[in-house]
Design a protein around this motif. Structure first.
Motif, short mmCIF file in Angstrom:
data_model
loop_
_atom_site.label_atom_id
_atom_site.label_comp_id
_atom_site.label_asym_id
_atom_site.label_seq_id
_atom_site.Cartn_x
_atom_site.Cartn_y
_atom_site.Cartn_z
N GLN A 1 0.80 -1.22 0.00
CA GLN A 1 0.00 0.00 0.00
C GLN A 1 0.84 1.27 0.00
O GLN A 1 0.29 2.37 0.03
CB GLN A 1 -0.93 0.01 1.21
CG GLN A 1 -0.22 0.15 2.54
CD GLN A 1 -1.19 0.16 3.71
OE1 GLN A 1 -2.40 0.10 3.51
NE2 GLN A 1 -0.65 0.24 4.91
N GLY B 1 2.61 2.51 -2.42
CA GLY B 1 2.42 3.23 -3.67
C GLY B 1 1.13 4.02 -3.70
O GLY B 1 1.06 5.06 -4.37
N ARG B 2 0.10 3.55 -3.00
CA ARG B 2 -1.16 4.29 -2.97
C ARG B 2 -1.10 5.47 -2.00
O ARG B 2 -1.78 6.47 -2.19
CB ARG B 2 -2.30 3.34 -2.57
CG ARG B 2 -2.47 2.17 -3.53
CD ARG B 2 -3.61 1.27 -3.11
NE ARG B 2 -3.77 0.16 -4.04
CZ ARG B 2 -4.71 -0.79 -3.90
NH1 ARG B 2 -5.56 -0.73 -2.88
NH2 ARG B 2 -4.78 -1.76 -4.79
N ILE B 3 -0.29 5.33 -0.95
CA ILE B 3 -0.16 6.43 0.00
C ILE B 3 0.84 7.46 -0.49
O ILE B 3 0.61 8.67 -0.37
CB ILE B 3 0.25 5.87 1.38
CG1 ILE B 3 -0.82 4.91 1.90
CG2 ILE B 3 0.50 6.98 2.38
CD1 ILE B 3 -0.45 4.24 3.20
N GLU B 4 1.95 7.01 -1.02
CA GLU B 4 3.00 7.90 -1.51
C GLU B 4 3.35 7.49 -2.93
O GLU B 4 3.95 6.44 -3.15
CB GLU B 4 4.23 7.81 -0.61
CG GLU B 4 5.42 8.66 -1.06
CD GLU B 4 5.03 10.10 -1.33
OE1 GLU B 4 5.17 10.53 -2.49
OE2 GLU B 4 4.56 10.77 -0.39
N PRO B 5 2.95 8.28 -3.98
CA PRO B 5 3.21 7.89 -5.38
C PRO B 5 4.69 7.76 -5.71
O PRO B 5 5.04 7.12 -6.71
CB PRO B 5 2.56 9.02 -6.18
CG PRO B 5 1.57 9.64 -5.25
CD PRO B 5 2.16 9.51 -3.89
N PRO C 1 6.29 3.48 -5.51
CA PRO C 1 5.52 2.36 -6.04
C PRO C 1 6.36 1.08 -6.02
O PRO C 1 7.47 1.04 -6.53
CB PRO C 1 5.19 2.81 -7.46
CG PRO C 1 6.32 3.69 -7.84
CD PRO C 1 6.79 4.38 -6.59
N THR D 1 4.54 2.68 8.01
CA THR D 1 4.26 3.52 6.84
C THR D 1 4.77 4.93 7.05
O THR D 1 5.34 5.54 6.14
CB THR D 1 2.74 3.54 6.59
OG1 THR D 1 2.27 2.19 6.43
CG2 THR D 1 2.42 4.34 5.35
N THR E 1 7.62 6.84 4.65
CA THR E 1 7.14 7.90 3.75
C THR E 1 7.46 9.30 4.24
O THR E 1 7.21 10.26 3.49
CB THR E 1 5.61 7.78 3.57
OG1 THR E 1 4.98 7.86 4.87
CG2 THR E 1 5.24 6.47 2.92
#
Length: 308
Positions: free
Chosen positions: A167, A169-173, A176, A203, A207
């Motif tokens: 997940q 990639g969905r939280i921080e583009p 990925p 996470t 991030t």
């Protein structure tokens, strides 16, 4: 002890209040139209001296914040100072026992597995032989029972470490990760969970403080998983020095609200309110005499003006 009419009236009103009702002077004066705030305050002071009520400061902890609130304890029967002192100590002991009592976790009943449909073929119903016909017939083909397929094994559930990496990639583009990348980094992320952290902690650590561009997301995440891994925490609590239990209930003066131990507040009053300053008394007496002199002087001047 027979109370005056005002004290009896206010005591009857207080005695019928429910638990947790407001007992401050302003609230009582607003609910009792016969008496104002000064009269209600004097009545509460007299009821405290008579042994019917005590004020106390209560320590309340809510969401990590500690504040002190004033609580009023009422007794229909007049109590002496020793009884109120024992009552305060009992309340403190009960609060200390509730604070140190271990909390038993709630057990969630496990759901029984749903019954599965049997995979064995049912036995064919018995066939009653028919009566032989007059002419011989050619036997038909024998029915063949199809072989039952074995159910395919359910896919393995991904681990919390794999899901946390998937997940990102969905939280921080800028991070990925492919399925192969998550599989390669799964063992490093699993070490974080063995040290007591959760998905949100992992996470946030991966991030936060990212550069403007990340050339290799898998290399960047691998480096952070290795460099920022949290330390091991001891499983056994470290011995600490015993400390004095905090008093959650402390008596306060009925007149001025000064906190103190019940022994220092006999009749619910501190020393200053119990024995007023003699200087204040003399000043009040002097003020009364001066006021009488002024009134006498004014009356004399009026008499002089009326003379012919």
């Amino acid at each position: 002890m027979l109370l005056p009419e005002r004290e009896r009236y206010i005591a009857g009103y207080v005695d019928h209040l429910p638990d947790g009702a407001a007992m401050d002077i302003k609230s009582l004066a607003k609910s009792i139209p016969l008496y104002g705030q000064m009269a209600v305050g004097s009545a509460l002071r007299a009821l405290g001296v008579a042994g019917h009520l005590r004020h106390a400061q209560c320590r309340v902890e809510d969401r990590g914040q500690v504040r002190w609130v004033t609580r009023t304890f009422w007794s229909r029967t007049a109590r002496d100072n020793e009884w109120w002192g024992a009552f305060m100590d009992a309340e403190n002991n009960r609060a200390a026992q509730e604070a140190t009592a271990p909390r038993t976790p709630l057990r969630v009943p496990t759901q029984a597995p749903a019954p599965q449909v049997g995979s064995e073929p049912q036995a064919p119903a018995p066939v009653t032989p028919a009566e032989p016909a007059a002419q011989p017939t050619t036997p038909g083909p024998v029915p063949v029972v199809p072989q039952q397929r074995t159910p395919e094994p359910a896919p393995a559930q991904p681990s919390p470490a794999f899901l946390a990496l998937a997940q990102l990639g969905r939280i921080e583009p800028r991070l990925p990760l492919s399925a192969a990348d998550c599989t390669a980094l799964e063992s490093l992320a699993a070490q974080w969970f063995t040290r007591g952290v959760d998905t949100d902690y992992l996470t946030h650590a991966l991030t936060s403080g990212l550069p403007a561009q990340v050339g290799s997301p898998i290399g960047f995440v691998r480096r952070r998983l290795t460099d920022k891994i949290p330390p091991h925490l001891p499983t056994t609590p470290t011995p600490t020095m015993p400390r004095t239990p905090t008093r959650r209930l402390m008596a306060e003066c009925t007149e001025c609200g000064t906190p103190g131990h019940p022994e220092a507040l006999p009749d619910g009053l501190c020393r200053r309110c119990r024995t007023p300053d003699p200087g204040t008394t003399s000043k009040q007496a002097m003020g009364a005499d001066t006021e009488e002199d002024v009134h006498g002087l004014v009356a004399e001047l009026r008499g002089m003006l009326k003379r012919p």
